[in-house]
Motif scaffolding. Structure first.
Motif, PDB file in Angstrom:
ATOM      1  N   MET A 179       0.812  -1.214   0.000  1.00 33.07           N
ATOM      2  CA  MET A 179       0.000   0.000   0.000  1.00 33.07           C
ATOM      3  C   MET A 179       0.847   1.267   0.000  1.00 33.07           C
ATOM      4  O   MET A 179       0.327   2.368   0.181  1.00 33.07           O
ATOM      5  CB  MET A 179      -0.931   0.005   1.208  1.00 33.07           C
ATOM      6  CG  MET A 179      -2.000  -1.062   1.171  1.00 33.07           C
ATOM      7  SD  MET A 179      -3.029  -0.999  -0.323  1.00 33.07           S
ATOM      8  CE  MET A 179      -3.774   0.606  -0.168  1.00 33.07           C
ATOM      9  N   GLN A 201      -3.166   8.336   3.985  1.00 34.18           N
ATOM     10  CA  GLN A 201      -2.392   7.258   4.593  1.00 34.18           C
ATOM     11  C   GLN A 201      -3.231   6.481   5.601  1.00 34.18           C
ATOM     12  O   GLN A 201      -3.098   5.256   5.717  1.00 34.18           O
ATOM     13  CB  GLN A 201      -1.146   7.842   5.254  1.00 34.18           C
ATOM     14  CG  GLN A 201      -0.105   8.337   4.251  1.00 34.18           C
ATOM     15  CD  GLN A 201       1.047   9.059   4.909  1.00 34.18           C
ATOM     16  OE1 GLN A 201       0.861   9.753   5.915  1.00 34.18           O
ATOM     17  NE2 GLN A 201       2.236   8.906   4.352  1.00 34.18           N
ATOM     18  N   ARG A 204      -5.263   4.038   3.756  1.00 32.30           N
ATOM     19  CA  ARG A 204      -4.465   2.895   3.318  1.00 32.30           C
ATOM     20  C   ARG A 204      -4.111   1.965   4.474  1.00 32.30           C
ATOM     21  O   ARG A 204      -3.991   0.759   4.286  1.00 32.30           O
ATOM     22  CB  ARG A 204      -3.198   3.386   2.614  1.00 32.30           C
ATOM     23  CG  ARG A 204      -3.447   3.835   1.178  1.00 32.30           C
ATOM     24  CD  ARG A 204      -2.163   4.208   0.483  1.00 32.30           C
ATOM     25  NE  ARG A 204      -1.768   5.583   0.778  1.00 32.30           N
ATOM     26  CZ  ARG A 204      -0.612   6.117   0.431  1.00 32.30           C
ATOM     27  NH1 ARG A 204       0.284   5.384  -0.200  1.00 32.30           N
ATOM     28  NH2 ARG A 204      -0.340   7.370   0.725  1.00 32.30           N
ATOM     29  N   CYS A 208      -4.867  -1.931   4.684  1.00 30.79           N
ATOM     30  CA  CYS A 208      -3.829  -2.902   5.065  1.00 30.79           C
ATOM     31  C   CYS A 208      -4.373  -3.899   6.080  1.00 30.79           C
ATOM     32  O   CYS A 208      -4.136  -5.111   5.974  1.00 30.79           O
ATOM     33  CB  CYS A 208      -2.621  -2.170   5.659  1.00 30.79           C
ATOM     34  SG  CYS A 208      -1.538  -1.419   4.444  1.00 30.79           S
ATOM     35  N   VAL A 235      -4.682   6.803  -3.427  1.00 34.98           N
ATOM     36  CA  VAL A 235      -5.364   5.724  -2.696  1.00 34.98           C
ATOM     37  C   VAL A 235      -6.021   4.757  -3.671  1.00 34.98           C
ATOM     38  O   VAL A 235      -5.876   3.532  -3.580  1.00 34.98           O
ATOM     39  CB  VAL A 235      -6.399   6.297  -1.711  1.00 34.98           C
ATOM     40  CG1 VAL A 235      -7.298   5.184  -1.170  1.00 34.98           C
ATOM     41  CG2 VAL A 235      -5.699   6.996  -0.558  1.00 34.98           C
ATOM     42  N   ARG A 238      -3.537   2.580  -5.601  1.00 32.22           N
ATOM     43  CA  ARG A 238      -3.075   1.434  -4.819  1.00 32.22           C
ATOM     44  C   ARG A 238      -4.151   0.353  -4.739  1.00 32.22           C
ATOM     45  O   ARG A 238      -3.855  -0.841  -4.804  1.00 32.22           O
ATOM     46  CB  ARG A 238      -2.707   1.902  -3.410  1.00 32.22           C
ATOM     47  CG  ARG A 238      -1.449   2.756  -3.369  1.00 32.22           C
ATOM     48  CD  ARG A 238      -0.225   1.930  -3.711  1.00 32.22           C
ATOM     49  NE  ARG A 238       0.986   2.746  -3.691  1.00 32.22           N
ATOM     50  CZ  ARG A 238       2.191   2.269  -3.926  1.00 32.22           C
ATOM     51  NH1 ARG A 238       2.356   0.990  -4.226  1.00 32.22           N
ATOM     52  NH2 ARG A 238       3.247   3.056  -3.884  1.00 32.22           N
TER      53      ARG A 238
END
Length: 621
Positions: A179, A201, A204, A208, A235, A238
């Motif tokens: 990620m 983040q 993500r 994860c 985002v 990914r």
């Protein structure tokens, strides 16, 4: 305002190139001498790998509370999601995006009622833990932990105990790198009053945590909510690359409100909703073409998603400009009705239904299993006659007319003509009408499996009749045994999903339905090849052997004739077992009878004399 009539030709009938959809249905495709060549042309990315999710005619209504009547949130939605592809669910606020996502993920609340069919790889089953993941709209994370700590602690909780601590830590680190969070591994997540990682983040990190178990099916609810355009793009980029990470071709479904042009280009397929109705379902790249053909072209240099959502957003009751000559503008509600009606009558909708039918893998396995299971199960109705036969046999046996072996052999051969008749008539009716594989060999095998199954049921009920001579208890016992065999036969629960202790070993292999279902599946699917075309316009071919191996989880190490041979061998085994039980019963009865008599208490007879009776002459009172 006067109503506006649009021409029906060209607007309500959409005919696209259809390079991305199924060309032929399952029933129309049969193997020929070029099957091997076609298989060599298959793309490396196989559509059988991974998880196929299909939904058909989905309705979701709110439950009436007395004051307000029920309200339809979703109205007859049909669609699919394939491995290795990203499906985006779009629409204005309140269109039903999150409701559809929750419906597919099995997360609907108790205040709603759902109808329709949702299948996973062609089967109706619940999403089990580890095979699917759901990323909610809100990021609920511990603010005091670092990114590595949050993911590692979650790995310790989610991953099985068979994995060591080092393996779990390695899995967490790999997931973080997938990620793109390797630079923020040791940064605290942060929250109110504590500076930490950015919003993108955090999103993500949430992803994860959910993909630690390597799920094949991933749901995301508004993954770009609250993010700026740059963060939203990174985002979603990914997320879009997850479909080929770690060798797993994931099926990704996300609801999203208003993506940018760059994000929109990441979508493989698009499901566009308005007021719970499907406005468009198909490749994202042809959505603007669909709107243009209906008189709503996308202006140059405009974000496609902005144009699509503006056209079907009726919250502000605005007029929409059309590209049709002499029409000018029309109300948004009218534009939505045109698009919905056009989609319903288009070839595109029919293509979606065909694709759903193929991905569901129905017209075949369910039919065969129903025929084999229903026909054999109903044969227990002959149990009362078995009990009467046993009574006649016991009487004639005691009179010394014939022996046990003669009875078993005579009973077996005398029943064959009647069972053969019961087999041929239903087999001829049910095999050709649904359009199963043509050819006498296929029909002969189909009838042979049904005949063997009926012979096995009769043998089973004869064994039960020799042990349980009571009508009611015998039928209950026979039905219970058959019910268990059907449940572990490999249809209602796939072989690899049956619990290993007891149910799979040994019951799955003891049940004759296992070999009956497997043989019928092989008879029908072997030699077929199914042609599909995916969203990128590339050809894909799925062979019947792959369907058997990957979907029905059949054992392909031996042929269908081995399954038939096993059934025939089980007939002999059941008849021998019937003979042995009769022999044992004859030996044991003379021993058990006196023992039971000896164990019973002595009976004392008490004579009570009337107190007022007059004694006879010569008797002493």
């Amino acid at each position: 305002m006067a109503s506006l009539c649009l021409p029906s030709s060209g607007c309500c009938e959409i005919k696209t190139s259809s390079e991305y959809v199924l060309q032929r249905t399952v029933q129309d495709i049969e193997a020929n001498t070029t099957t091997l060549e076609m298989m060599m042309k298959r793309e490396k990315e196989d559509e059988v790998d991974g998880t196929c999710l299909t939904w058909k005619d989905i309705w979701v209504n709110t439950i009436s509370n007395g004051k307000n009547g029920s309200k339809s949130i979703l109205q007859g939605l049909t669609g699919y999601a394939k491995p290795g592809q990203l499906l985006a669910i779009m629409g204005p606020s309140g269109c039903g995006k999150s409701t559809l996502l929750d419906t597919l993920a099995g997360r609907l609340g108790s205040n709603t009622r759902q109808t329709g069919e949702i299948l996973i790889n062609g089967h109706k089953q619940e999403l089990s833990y580890g095979t699917s993941a759901y990323v909610t709209q809100d990021d609920t994370l511990l603010t005091t932990l670092t990114v590595r700590e949050a993911v590692f602690y979650s790995a310790q909780l989610q991953l099985p105990n068979t994995m060591s601590k080092e393996e779990k830590k390695e899995r967490a680190d790999i997931t973080i790198k997938e990620m793109g969070l390797q630079d923020a591994m040791n940064t605290r997540i942060g929250g109110w009053g504590v500076k930490g990682i950015s919003g993108g983040q955090k999103r993500r990190v949430s992803i994860c945590i959910e993909i630690l178990t390597r799920p094949r099916l991933l749901f995301l609810d508004e993954p770009t909510s609250g993010l700026d355009s740059a963060a939203s793009y990174y985002v979603m980029k990914r997320i879009a690359t997850l479909d080929h990470k770690d060798g797993i071709r994931r099926t990704i479904i996300t609801s999203i409100h208003q993506p940018s042009t760059e994000v929109f280009q990441l979508f493989h397929n698009l499901c566009l909703l308005s007021s719970g109705r499907t406005v468009y379902f198909g490749p994202a790249s042809t959505a603007c073409e669909f709107f243009a053909l209906n008189g709503f072209p996308c202006p140059p240099l405009q974000n496609p998603s902005d144009h699509l959502l503006k056209t079907i957003n009726k919250d502000f009751d605005q007029d929409i400009e059309t590209g049709l000559a002499g029409t000018g503008t029309i109300p948004t509600e009218k534009a939505i009705c045109i698009l919905v009606s056009s989609y319903k009558s288009s070839e595109m909708r029919q293509d979606v239904q065909n694709e759903v039918a193929v991905l569901s893998n129905k017209n075949r396995g369910s039919l065969l299993s129903f025929i084999a299971g229903f026909l054999t199960f109903m044969s227990i109705g002959g149990f009362p006659s078995f009990v009467e036969d046993m009574k006649v046999f016991q009487r004639e046996r005691q009179n010394g007319h014939y022996g046990v072996i003669a009875y078993v052999i005579g009973n077996t051969f005398s029943s064959i003509p009647f069972i053969l008749l019961v087999t041929i008539i239903p087999a001829a009716i049910t095999y050709y009408l649904p359009g199963l594989q043509k050819g006498f060999e296929h029909f002969l095998y189909f009838a042979s499996v049904l005949f063997s199954s009926l012979m096995l049921v009769e043998s089973l009920m004869m064994i039960v009749a020799s042990i349980v001579p009571n009508y009611l208890m015998g039928i209950i016992t026979g039905a219970g045994i058959q019910g268990i065999m059907i449940l572990v036969g490999g249809f209602f629960k796939l072989p690899h999903e049956i619990p290993k202790p007891f149910w799979r070993y040994p019951l799955h292999y003891v049940a004759f339905h296992t070999y009956g279902f497997e043989g019928l599946f092989k008879n029908e699917y072997e030699g077929l090849i199914f042609s599909t075309k995916n969203g990128q316009g590339t050809n894909g071919y799925i062979s019947g052997e792959e369907v058997l191996r990957d979907i029905w989880q059949s054992n392909m190490s031996y042929s269908k004739w081995v399954d038939l041979a096993i059934l025939l061998g089980m007939i002999v085994l059941y008849r021998v077992l019937f003979l042995v039980i009769i022999k044992i019963t004859e030996k044991v009865k003379p021993i058990i009878g006196p023992l039971l008599s000896c164990m019973s208490p002595n009976t004392t007879i008490h004579v009570v004399e009337k107190p007022d009776a007059t004694p006879l002459d010569g008797q002493v009172v």
